[in-house]
Write a protein that holds these residues in place. Structure first.
Motif, PDB file in Angstrom:
ATOM      1  N   LYS A 244      45.551  89.827   7.569  1.00 39.34           N
ATOM      2  CA  LYS A 244      46.403  88.758   7.895  1.00 39.34           C
ATOM      3  C   LYS A 244      46.350  88.187   9.485  1.00 39.34           C
ATOM      4  CE  LYS A 244      48.628  87.576   4.082  1.00 39.34           C
ATOM      5  NZ  LYS A 244      48.514  86.362   3.851  1.00 39.34           N
ATOM      6  N   ALA A 245      46.040  89.303  10.273  1.00 42.71           N
ATOM      7  CA  ALA A 245      45.912  88.916  11.840  1.00 42.71           C
ATOM      8  C   ALA A 245      44.559  88.077  11.865  1.00 42.71           C
ATOM      9  CB  ALA A 245      45.756  89.911  12.744  1.00 42.71           C
ATOM     10  N   VAL A 246      43.513  88.429  11.199  1.00 40.66           N
ATOM     11  CA  VAL A 246      42.211  87.823  11.310  1.00 40.66           C
ATOM     12  C   VAL A 246      42.324  86.469  10.562  1.00 40.66           C
ATOM     13  CG1 VAL A 246      39.818  87.595  10.385  1.00 40.66           C
ATOM     14  CG2 VAL A 246      40.938  89.990  11.277  1.00 40.66           C
ATOM     15  N   GLU A 247      42.857  86.226   9.641  1.00 35.88           N
ATOM     16  CA  GLU A 247      43.236  84.902   8.841  1.00 35.88           C
ATOM     17  C   GLU A 247      44.013  83.964   9.554  1.00 35.88           C
ATOM     18  OE1 GLU A 247      45.240  86.016   5.202  1.00 35.88           O
ATOM     19  OE2 GLU A 247      43.450  86.565   4.099  1.00 35.88           O
ATOM     20  N   ALA A 248      45.157  84.300  10.380  1.00 32.53           N
ATOM     21  CA  ALA A 248      45.713  83.830  11.366  1.00 32.53           C
ATOM     22  C   ALA A 248      45.090  83.187  12.424  1.00 32.53           C
ATOM     23  CB  ALA A 248      46.934  84.698  11.856  1.00 32.53           C
ATOM     24  N   ALA A 249      43.862  84.021  12.975  1.00 31.74           N
ATOM     25  CA  ALA A 249      43.334  83.968  14.180  1.00 31.74           C
ATOM     26  C   ALA A 249      42.195  82.640  13.669  1.00 31.74           C
ATOM     27  CB  ALA A 249      42.251  85.036  14.672  1.00 31.74           C
ATOM     28  N   VAL A 250      41.662  82.825  12.419  1.00 32.53           N
ATOM     29  CA  VAL A 250      40.618  81.996  11.963  1.00 32.53           C
ATOM     30  C   VAL A 250      41.432  80.585  11.758  1.00 32.53           C
ATOM     31  CG1 VAL A 250      39.400  81.156   9.685  1.00 32.53           C
ATOM     32  CG2 VAL A 250      39.263  83.681  10.640  1.00 32.53           C
ATOM     33  N   ALA A 251      42.657  80.671  11.087  1.00 29.93           N
ATOM     34  CA  ALA A 251      43.224  79.469  11.127  1.00 29.93           C
ATOM     35  C   ALA A 251      43.790  78.619  12.274  1.00 29.93           C
ATOM     36  CB  ALA A 251      44.714  79.799  10.310  1.00 29.93           C
ATOM     37  N   GLU A 252      43.933  79.255  13.433  1.00 31.70           N
ATOM     38  CA  GLU A 252      44.128  78.835  14.768  1.00 31.70           C
ATOM     39  C   GLU A 252      42.931  78.104  15.191  1.00 31.70           C
ATOM     40  OE1 GLU A 252      46.032  77.528  17.990  1.00 31.70           O
ATOM     41  OE2 GLU A 252      46.649  77.973  16.263  1.00 31.70           O
ATOM     42  N   THR A 253      41.937  78.978  14.829  1.00 30.62           N
ATOM     43  CA  THR A 253      40.309  78.327  15.491  1.00 30.62           C
ATOM     44  C   THR A 253      40.232  77.152  14.894  1.00 30.62           C
ATOM     45  OG1 THR A 253      39.763  80.511  15.940  1.00 30.62           O
ATOM     46  CG2 THR A 253      38.078  78.952  15.797  1.00 30.62           C
ATOM     47  N   VAL A 254      40.380  76.979  13.357  1.00 34.10           N
ATOM     48  CA  VAL A 254      40.273  75.613  12.606  1.00 34.10           C
ATOM     49  C   VAL A 254      41.253  74.617  13.028  1.00 34.10           C
ATOM     50  CG1 VAL A 254      40.331  74.825  10.472  1.00 34.10           C
ATOM     51  CG2 VAL A 254      39.323  76.945  10.716  1.00 34.10           C
ATOM     52  N   ARG A 255      42.452  75.074  13.447  1.00 31.60           N
ATOM     53  CA  ARG A 255      43.303  74.178  13.703  1.00 31.60           C
ATOM     54  C   ARG A 255      42.736  73.441  15.062  1.00 31.60           C
ATOM     55  NH1 ARG A 255      47.234  72.991  17.073  1.00 31.60           N
ATOM     56  NH2 ARG A 255      46.841  74.925  18.413  1.00 31.60           N
ATOM     57  N   VAL A 256      42.570  74.358  16.128  1.00 31.18           N
ATOM     58  CA  VAL A 256      41.997  73.787  17.503  1.00 31.18           C
ATOM     59  C   VAL A 256      41.048  72.827  17.109  1.00 31.18           C
ATOM     60  CG1 VAL A 256      41.044  74.490  19.544  1.00 31.18           C
ATOM     61  CG2 VAL A 256      43.087  75.847  18.557  1.00 31.18           C
ATOM     62  N   LYS A 257      39.854  73.177  16.401  1.00 30.44           N
ATOM     63  CA  LYS A 257      38.518  72.600  15.993  1.00 30.44           C
ATOM     64  C   LYS A 257      38.834  71.376  15.482  1.00 30.44           C
ATOM     65  CE  LYS A 257      34.175  72.808  13.410  1.00 30.44           C
ATOM     66  NZ  LYS A 257      33.336  73.489  12.367  1.00 30.44           N
ATOM     67  N   GLU A 258      39.830  71.184  14.631  1.00 22.50           N
ATOM     68  CA  GLU A 258      40.019  69.950  13.968  1.00 22.50           C
ATOM     69  C   GLU A 258      40.657  69.114  15.131  1.00 22.50           C
ATOM     70  OE1 GLU A 258      42.430  70.857  10.476  1.00 22.50           O
ATOM     71  OE2 GLU A 258      40.669  71.311   9.398  1.00 22.50           O
ATOM     72  N   MET A 259      41.687  69.700  15.702  1.00 26.21           N
ATOM     73  CA  MET A 259      42.128  68.776  16.939  1.00 26.21           C
ATOM     74  C   MET A 259      41.218  68.087  17.902  1.00 26.21           C
ATOM     75  SD  MET A 259      45.305  69.975  19.539  1.00 26.21           S
ATOM     76  CE  MET A 259      44.162  71.037  20.541  1.00 26.21           C
ATOM     77  N   LEU A 260      40.316  69.059  18.200  1.00 29.48           N
ATOM     78  CA  LEU A 260      39.189  68.477  19.074  1.00 29.48           C
ATOM     79  C   LEU A 260      38.261  67.502  18.313  1.00 29.48           C
ATOM     80  CD1 LEU A 260      38.082  71.888  20.742  1.00 29.48           C
ATOM     81  CD2 LEU A 260      39.477  69.969  21.654  1.00 29.48           C
ATOM     82  N   LEU A 261      37.986  67.603  17.255  1.00 28.99           N
ATOM     83  CA  LEU A 261      37.379  66.837  16.641  1.00 28.99           C
ATOM     84  C   LEU A 261      37.856  65.375  16.312  1.00 28.99           C
ATOM     85  CD1 LEU A 261      35.308  68.754  13.817  1.00 28.99           C
ATOM     86  CD2 LEU A 261      34.181  67.499  15.441  1.00 28.99           C
TER      87      LEU A 261
END
Length: 468
Positions: A244-261
């Motif tokens: 779950k910690a890894v999933e949360a980290a991946v989700a946050e990475t995706v969120r930041v990437k989407e925000m930057l794009l």
């Protein structure tokens, strides 16, 4: 008389996979099965009448004569004795033997079973491996019992289950929901009730009700109906906090990437609109009509690309675009700005393809060029008319048809041979798209049909280089 396993009375074992012999109190072999013959590499018939001790090494004979036989005569049973048998080729084999004494009508009879130590060692190692695997399992087996009031109890939990679910004490039934975080209880309860109602497996994930960092647990359990109608789940619980910690980290990475794009599309759109405005300002200050028209056309092309990024920004998509709605808006805006409302759009988007950005931009530019030509040449003298835009898709091929009811094309017009800048741009963009442009003849007006392969972002073909 030689005998196979079937000839031996049921004593220690009746299978030929185990070496069996029957002998009298003097140690003389009465019968031997094929397992014994194979073990010592002698024919079964040749063993009958021999003293069992002669088939042993000196150390084995000492154990047999001084321990096994006396114990056998006194207690009627001798178990788990290790000794070494001698094989016909002069070698030796370590065995574990167990013997039993039987009373028969003709006097006492002893039976002995020999199991090679290597087989025993293999079995012991396999048992140790299984024990080790169980002890080091990342979870624990558990049972859940449905109560009359609808509650679910963890039935007689072991130490591993108590440690995993933070239950009070081993062996004491405990309500499962007491261990579940308050925010997850309603969902877990609904899942369990559905599992009980439909008799389907429960796959649950929940947090534990305890302070500190979130502790996630997963349970896989299958329901079973007991006698009397009670319901019992047999399941397995595991700690999934790391996952779950890894999933949360991946989700946050995706969120930041989407925000930057998202921000990139916004800034690209703003930058292109700034270039468009500068071109417009410069065009106003030029007296030469041809130069001014060229700048206005350049401004239009920049605006088309800016519009693509604007729609990507508004939709939240970052690599793909709903091309049907985009082309419709593009056509409406182009006809409105250049035609002044005198040219109507008839749109039919039978296909709803989603194109990658590297396809959407050049296709938009091609359509903008064709629409611009329709406004400029199809309705001379400010005439009114209709432009028809059709989108169809068949087996992954997108077909974009643009037609007008204007004056039509000049006799002998060939889009591929045209030296006009607009059509040269169209040909270059079609090459980039790996698309084909057809110019079917119609009774009235002009018609252009673009055919291309429709790909999503993941499957978009790489755009070939276009000579400048």
């Amino acid at each position: 008389m030689p005998a196979d396993a079937g000839a031996l009375p049921p004593g220690l074992c009746a299978t030929a996979a185990v070496a069996l012999v029957a002998f009298d109190d003097d140690g003389v072999i009465l019968e031997a099965n094929t397992g014994m013959a194979q073990l010592v590499q002698h024919p079964a018939g040749a063993l009958v009448g021999q003293r069992l001790g002669t088939l042993m090494t000196l150390a084995g004979r000492v154990v047999f004569d001084n321990h096994l036989l006396p114990v056998l005569k006194l207690s009627g049973r001798a178990q788990e004795l290790a000794l070494q048998l001698r094989t016909a080729d002069g070698g030796g084999v370590f065995v574990m033997c167990s013997a039993v004494r039987l009373a028969t009508g003709s006097g006492p009879r002893n039976e002995c079973a020999f199991m090679p130590m290597n087989e025993r060692k293999r079995i012991e190692q396999e048992l140790l491996r299984i024990k080790h695997s169980v002890e080091h399992m990342p979870g624990a087996l558990l049972q859940l019992l449905l109560q009359g009031g609808g509650g679910v109890q963890v039935s007689a939990p072991g130490e591993a289950v108590c440690a995993l679910l933070a239950l009070p004490a081993p062996g004491i039934d405990a309500p499962l929901l007491d261990a579940v975080h308050a925010d997850d209880r309603a969902r877990v309860s609904e899942e369990l009730q559905a599992s009980a109602r439909d008799m389907r497996p429960w796959h649950g994930e929940f947090r534990l009700q305890r302070p500190g960092a979130p502790a996630w647990r997963a349970v896989e359990a299958r329901p079973q109906r007991l006698d009397g109608g009670r319901l019992l789940w047999h399941g397995y619980a595991s700690d999934i906090s790391s996952r779950k910690a890894v999933e949360a980290a991946v989700a946050e990475t995706v969120r930041v990437k989407e925000m930057l794009l998202h921000e990139v599309h916004h800034r690209v759109k703003n930058s292109l609109q700034l270039v468009s405005s500068l071109l417009s300002l410069q065009a106003r200050g030029i007296a030469d009509a041809d130069a001014r028209a060229a700048l206005q056309e350049a401004r239009t092309r920049v605006s088309v690309v800016a519009r693509v990024h604007e729609q990507l920004y508004e939709s939240g998509a970052h690599g793909t675009l709903d091309i049907a709605q985009h082309l419709r808006r593009l056509a409406e805006d182009t006809l409105s700005s250049l035609g002044g409302g005198r040219i109507r759009l008839d749109f039919d988007g039978q296909a709803q393809p989603v194109l990658a950005l590297e396809q959407a931009v050049p296709l938009s530019l091609v359509l903008a060029e064709l629409l611009t030509n329709a406004v400029k040449y199809a309705f001379p003298g400010g005439g009114h008319g209709t432009v028809t835009l059709r989108l169809t898709e068949d087996e992954g091929r997108l077909r974009v048809a643009l037609a007008d009811d204007g004056v039509g094309l000049p006799a002998g017009f060939d889009p591929g041979a045209s030296r006009g800048l607009g059509m040269r741009i169209v040909q270059a963009l079609l090459l980039q798209l790996d698309a084909q442009l057809e110019n079917p003849r119609t009774q009235r007006g002009a018609c252009f049909v673009i055919t291309m392969r429709a790909c999503s972002a993941a499957g978009a073909p790489a755009a070939p280089a276009v000579a400048g």
